[in-house]
Design a protein around this motif. Sequence first.
Motif, PDB file in Angstrom:
ATOM      1  N   LEU A  78      75.179 -19.356  27.547  1.00  0.00           N
ATOM      2  CA  LEU A  78      74.105 -20.241  27.946  1.00  0.00           C
ATOM      3  C   LEU A  78      72.838 -19.412  27.755  1.00  0.00           C
ATOM      4  CD1 LEU A  78      73.983 -22.409  31.184  1.00  0.00           C
ATOM      5  CD2 LEU A  78      71.978 -21.410  30.114  1.00  0.00           C
ATOM      6  N   GLU A  79      72.144 -19.655  26.656  1.00  0.00           N
ATOM      7  CA  GLU A  79      70.996 -18.831  26.276  1.00  0.00           C
ATOM      8  C   GLU A  79      69.760 -19.115  27.120  1.00  0.00           C
ATOM      9  OE1 GLU A  79      70.673 -16.370  24.044  1.00  0.00           O
ATOM     10  OE2 GLU A  79      72.718 -16.459  23.269  1.00  0.00           O
ATOM     11  N   GLN A  80      69.505 -20.397  27.383  1.00  0.00           N
ATOM     12  CA  GLN A  80      68.277 -20.749  28.091  1.00  0.00           C
ATOM     13  C   GLN A  80      68.480 -22.036  28.877  1.00  0.00           C
ATOM     14  OE1 GLN A  80      64.620 -19.929  26.222  1.00  0.00           O
ATOM     15  NE2 GLN A  80      65.556 -19.206  24.343  1.00  0.00           N
ATOM     16  N   LEU A  81      67.926 -22.043  30.077  1.00  0.00           N
ATOM     17  CA  LEU A  81      67.862 -23.253  30.886  1.00  0.00           C
ATOM     18  C   LEU A  81      66.542 -23.165  31.643  1.00  0.00           C
ATOM     19  CD1 LEU A  81      70.641 -24.747  33.183  1.00  0.00           C
ATOM     20  CD2 LEU A  81      68.209 -25.136  33.462  1.00  0.00           C
ATOM     21  N   TYR A  82      65.608 -23.998  31.245  1.00  0.00           N
ATOM     22  CA  TYR A  82      64.271 -23.997  31.850  1.00  0.00           C
ATOM     23  C   TYR A  82      63.864 -25.428  32.168  1.00  0.00           C
ATOM     24  CZ  TYR A  82      63.590 -19.104  30.594  1.00  0.00           C
ATOM     25  OH  TYR A  82      63.706 -17.733  30.505  1.00  0.00           O
ATOM     26  N   LEU A  83      63.220 -25.595  33.313  1.00  0.00           N
ATOM     27  CA  LEU A  83      62.736 -26.897  33.739  1.00  0.00           C
ATOM     28  C   LEU A  83      61.235 -26.843  33.957  1.00  0.00           C
ATOM     29  CD1 LEU A  83      65.355 -27.652  36.552  1.00  0.00           C
ATOM     30  CD2 LEU A  83      65.547 -28.129  34.102  1.00  0.00           C
ATOM     31  N   ASP A  84      60.578 -27.946  33.657  1.00  0.00           N
ATOM     32  CA  ASP A  84      59.175 -28.051  34.028  1.00  0.00           C
ATOM     33  C   ASP A  84      59.125 -27.827  35.545  1.00  0.00           C
ATOM     34  OD1 ASP A  84      56.773 -29.823  35.042  1.00  0.00           O
ATOM     35  OD2 ASP A  84      56.404 -29.306  32.944  1.00  0.00           O
TER      36      ASP A  84
END
Length: 155
Positions: A78-84
Motif C-alpha cells: 500500500l504505497e499511499q493513502l491520503y485524504l483531503d
Amino acid sequence: MNSDGLVLRRATDSDATGVADVWLRSFAAALPTVRRAHDDADVRGFFADVVVPHHETWVADDGGTVVGLLVLDDGQELEQLYLDPSWRGRGLGDRFVDLAKRRRPDGLGLWTFQVNLAAQRFYRRHGFVEVERTDGAGNEEREPDVRFIWLPEAR
C-alpha cells in the motif's frame, strides 16, 4: 461535502492534478514537522507522469472533486493513502483500506512516519501489525519511519 455521492473509482489521467492537490494538502496537515523531499511542482509531475499512469491508483470522487487517494503497487504494498483534511474521520480511510484488502487479499505492507501517530492508530485498528522501525536513512525525507503488515490470517 456530504458522503452521499462519494464514489471510489480507478483514477484516470485527468485526475492527476486533483490527486496531487489532495496529497499536498494532506501531507501539510498531517505531517507539519516532516521535511518534504520535493516541491509542489515535482509532486504534481510525479503524480501526472508516474503514479496515475503506472500504478493502481484509486480516488474518492465527491461529485467530480477528488477528496482522497489510494495507491497500490504491483505487489503487496500500500504505497499511499491520503485524504483531503476535511474528509478525515468520516470513514473514507476505512473504505480505502477495505478496498486495498480486497485488491490484495494475500496481505499488505506499508510504511508510515513515526511522528504520524494518527496513521499508526488507524492501521493498527485495521489489523496491521508493526514489524520494523528505522532511523529514516532509507527514505527521501530522512524521517524515522515504521513498517506495518497485514496478513489475512492475522485478522
